[in-house]
Design an enzyme around this catalytic site. Structure first.
Site, short mmCIF file in Angstrom:
data_model
loop_
_atom_site.label_atom_id
_atom_site.label_comp_id
_atom_site.label_asym_id
_atom_site.label_seq_id
_atom_site.Cartn_x
_atom_site.Cartn_y
_atom_site.Cartn_z
N ASP A 471 34.16 58.46 -24.26
CA ASP A 471 32.80 59.01 -24.28
C ASP A 471 32.71 60.25 -23.39
O ASP A 471 33.60 60.52 -22.56
CB ASP A 471 31.83 57.92 -23.77
N ASP A 535 24.20 58.44 -31.73
CA ASP A 535 23.59 57.28 -31.10
C ASP A 535 22.42 56.77 -31.93
O ASP A 535 21.84 55.73 -31.61
CB ASP A 535 23.10 57.63 -29.68
C1 DGJ Z 1 26.72 57.02 -25.15
C2 DGJ Z 1 27.35 56.48 -26.40
O1 DGJ Z 1 27.06 57.28 -27.48
C3 DGJ Z 1 26.91 55.05 -26.60
O2 DGJ Z 1 27.42 54.55 -27.80
C4 DGJ Z 1 27.37 54.23 -25.43
O3 DGJ Z 1 28.76 54.17 -25.39
C5 DGJ Z 1 26.82 54.82 -24.15
N1 DGJ Z 1 27.12 56.21 -24.02
C6 DGJ Z 1 27.36 54.08 -22.95
O4 DGJ Z 1 27.00 54.66 -21.78
#
Ligand code: DGJ
Length: 770
Positions: A471, A535
């Site tokens: 991430d 997301d």
């Molecule tokens: C952002 C990501 O896009 C989410 O899927 C998740 O992993 C969060 N970060 C976790 O902090």
């Protein structure tokens, strides 16, 4: 594939395409042709534009009687020498900004990697044209990379300094000059949780520019874009696709001049860019890629998909089926312990899920997003048996195990920051900005690269880990060193770390994520076979984002999860079936709390997973067509085809009391063959019918009453039954009528009950040949 040189003309033939360049009488490299593959019988000189006299007010060199640079289709352009378009290169040496490169020599060789940057995989050929500026003692190498099985051309520049100090202020990877039509631009724009919305812009005289300057390819503007010639449709007409193998700041410019010619530039961003080359140093731009199709935008998408799958994605993963993942993020966020994870694992296994991915919150003091980032030691309070214990538990259940990390970042409240405050990106006159309470590590520093390698390496060895979600949750700011090549060097650092990690863990499937789709680009995909698209898991926005990205990226790169019915991001309530119908187009996963599922929902999810497993290769690696979109037609229809099978989605936007009588159409079938078609059976919640449930209930039920709620936990309605057999000709032309839709009446098994934001998938299979 073939590269030839004859009479000052270079011809490159690859796939079904050819690209032709000439050397002008004054030694400039000029674009002449990009179109269908030329034959050996073509008299190639007929394709070369003649400049019998200067056009209009153009400036010329004294000894030249042809055209001036203003009107030539130049492959690179510099300022202050008669070409008054936006330059593709800006250089400076000892207070002089006048550069003029002329052809020197060429070389044809096997393709070679670009130093420090992602390069296409596979055996291809490369044309390198060397141009020199004798006065400035520097050279420009134009690299062209082609493959026999691909219609995509790669271009990049190498700038070499022979003497003194050369400053590079701008260096586009490619310039392409098209003429003879009217053009429209298709580009992808958005923001966090709403990435890759398609924007269509007719190109008029002037400059349209696209860019990202947040230290990532960004959710704001993806480096992929398309150009359509006048009259182009989804499946016919000339369209061009473009992309860049880079993950940082980028800029693209589209300039139409008074002659209607279009100059397209692609490359790294020139905002505050400055790179100094000392004597005998070279600079390499990232690879820009482009393709052209006569089959409209679907033709371009298919060419790009093929290239990404065969030249960008790690070959270990490009042909293998990707697992169905469960990721605990939306279900638990930071609040979990070993028992909770065990119970989710058990449920995941029962439903047919294959890999369990433990997201953020397993390390350091990371109980919310203010602390612990950078401290990659397991939190023993949450997970007393560590990653080893969890991965063993998964293994016993028959699940694979994956883990989340955000290696490029650090919280101020972390041991890492306390030990190395100097590792973050910042300059000393202002306090560095924060994003999600975190700072960015300076990946240019070898010690930071080593730390990241060691942390990830150690984590991957801490258990039986076959999946890593990487991430990256904030943009860059406060870059040090003034005008510099900071962003470029950051990514050279990141690519180097990723190469080390991939070499040490070749079997681990890497998933790219940057708060969702903040870095869905070919640089990252060179290391990560798939990418968490957004997301946002609401099926409407998600469908827009996925279809936008699918214009340039294959479905196997799109990781999509079915999440809880009420979207975390939009608070919109949609069914699990609607979420599946969208998420299935790519790599499927789940992200809702499995312990909260009703019996009815468990049944629904099991049936989805079985359907997906049966048709996984279609969804992940089928040939992709967009048939209709919410923005254009008001509904969305996507098709994937492979061998004898196709799946076509039909997703409604808003329910109407007088619904359009849609017909099911499909492409790429053979008109003479017969095909069977069948709707995927969906489970409809009893609650969907509202108080009309009384139309079929023997006793009176209250719309939101106890009994309806209780019943709907266990039972639902089955969707309409719809199947038949017709010829490919019918699908290809007028289409097949779809079941009548609910229009205020008709709650029975022949009526399609949809409502807002839901749809159906149709399976089309070859039934018999002519
Ligand atoms: C952002 C990501 O896009 C989410 O899927 C998740 O992993 C969060 N970060 C976790 O902090």
């Amino acid at each position: 594939m073939k590269i030839t040189y004859c009479n000052n003309i270079f011809s490159l033939s690859f796939g079904e395409s050819s690209y032709v360049l000439s050397i002008s009488s004054n030694g400039k490299i000029v674009f002449e042709y990009f179109g269908q593959r030329l034959t050996d019988k073509d008299i190639i000189t007929s394709l070369i534009r003649d400049y019998p006299c200067p056009e209009g007010s153009s400036l010329l060199e004294e000894e030249n009687d042809g055209s001036g640079p203003q009107n030539m289709a130049l492959e690179y352009s510099l300022p202050f020498r008669g070409d008054f378009h936006e330059p593709s290169l800006i250089l400076e040496k000892e207070n002089s900004v006048i550069f003029d490169f002329r052809y020197d020599s060429y070389e044809i060789k096997n393709n070679a990697p670009i130093p420090g940057l992602p390069s296409p995989k596979g055996e291809g050929q490369e044309l390198v044209i060397k141009c020199l500026d004798h006065a400035q003692k520097c050279s420009l190498y134009l690299h062209y990379i082609i493959f026999e099985d691909s219609d995509v051309l790669g271009k990049y520049l190498e700038i070499h300094n022979e003497d003194g100090s050369l400053l590079i202020k701008k260096a586009s990877s490619s310039q392409l000059c098209l003429s003879g039509s009217h053009y429209s631009l298709l580009s992808l724009h958005g923001a966090w949780a709403g990435e890759a919305n398609l924007s269509e812009t007719p190109l008029k005289t002037g400059v349209v520019s696209l860019s990202s300057n947040n230290g990532m390819s960004s959710p704001f503007c993806n480096p992929f874009f398309m150009i359509e010639e006048e009259g182009c449709g989804r499946n016919y007409g000339a369209a061009y696709g473009f992309n860049l193998l880079f993950s940082g700041n980028h800029e693209e410019s589209l300039e139409v001049d008074a002659f209607g010619s279009l100059r397209i530039k692609q490359g790294i961003s020139s905002l505050c860019f400055n790179k100094e080359l000392k004597e005998n140093e070279s600079f390499f731009t990232p690879l820009a890629i482009m393709c052209r199709s006569e089959k409209g935008r679907n033709g371009v998408s298919q060419q790009m998909h093929h290239y990404v799958n065969s030249k960008i994605i790690d070959p270990r993963f490009s042909k293998t089926e990707r697992p169905i993942v469960y990721n605990n993020w939306e279900a638990t966020m930071f609040s979990f312990n070993e028992d909770k994870i065990h119970s989710l694992m058990k449920k995941a296994k029962q439903l047919g899920i294959e890999t369990f991915v433990l997201d953020d919150g397993w390390f350091g003091l990371r109980n919310d997003d203010t602390k612990g980032l950078g401290d990659w030691e397991v939190n023993p309070k949450k997970l007393p048996h560590g990653l080893k214990g969890l991965s063993n538990y998964a293994k016993k259940l028959g699940l694979k195990f994956g883990i989340w990390m955000e290696p490029e970042m650090v919280n101020k409240d972390s041991d890492l920051y306390r030990s190395h405050p100097d590792w973050i990106i910042g300059e000393n006159r202002h306090k560095a900005m924060v994003g999600r309470h975190q700072f960015v590590l300076d990946l240019r520093k070898p010690e930071v690269q080593d730390f990241i390698f060691e942390s990830v390496h150690k984590t991957l060895l801490a258990g039986d880990i076959s999946f890593l979600k990487w991430d990256c949750n904030r943009s860059h700011s406060d870059i040090p060193d003034g005008y510099s090549s900071f962003d470029y060097d950051y990514y050279v650092g990141l690519y180097s770390v990723l190469t080390r990690i991939k070499t040490a863990h070749p079997e681990v499937l890497f998933e790219n994520c940057a708060s969702g789709g903040g870095r869905h680009d070919l640089g990252m995909l060179s290391f990560f076979p798939q990418s968490w698209v957004s997301d946002d898991t609401d099926p409407v926005q998600r469908n827009v984002t996925q279809s936008g990205l699918a214009l340039g990226y294959p479905l196997s790169t799109l990781s999509n999860h079915v999440s809880a019915k009420t979207s975390n991001q939009l608070l919109r309530l949609t069914s699990l079936e609607a979420k599946f119908d969208c998420a299935a187009f790519g790599v499927l996963g789940y992200e809702l709390d499995l312990n909260d599922l009703s019996v009815f929902e468990e049944k629904t999810i099991k049936a989805q997973i079985n359907f997906y497993k049966e048709h996984r290769s279609l969804f992940q690696r089928g040939t992709y067509f967009e048939l209709a979109s919410y923005q254009k037609e008001g509904y969305s229809s996507l098709q994937v085809s492979r061998g004898e099978e196709s799946i076509v989605s039909h997703l409604r936007f808003l329910q109407s009391p007088s619904p359009i009588k849609y017909r099911l159409k499909a492409l790429e079938l053979s008109p003479e063959n017969l095909y069977s078609y069948k709707v995927r059976k969906e489970m409809i919640s009893l609650k969907k019918a509202g108080h009309l449930i009384n139309m079929i209930s023997p006793i009176h039920l209250k719309e939101d009453g106890f009994l309806v709620n209780l019943l709907s936990q266990r039972k639902g309605l089955e969707s309409e039954k719809e199947e038949g057999i017709v010829s490919g000709a019918a699908f290809l032309s007028y289409g097949v009528p779809l079941a009548q839709e609910w229009s205020g009446v008709g709650l029975n098994e022949r009526v399609r009950i949809l409502g807002d934001f839901s749809g159906r998938l149709y399976l089309i299979k070859k039934y018999s040949s002519k």
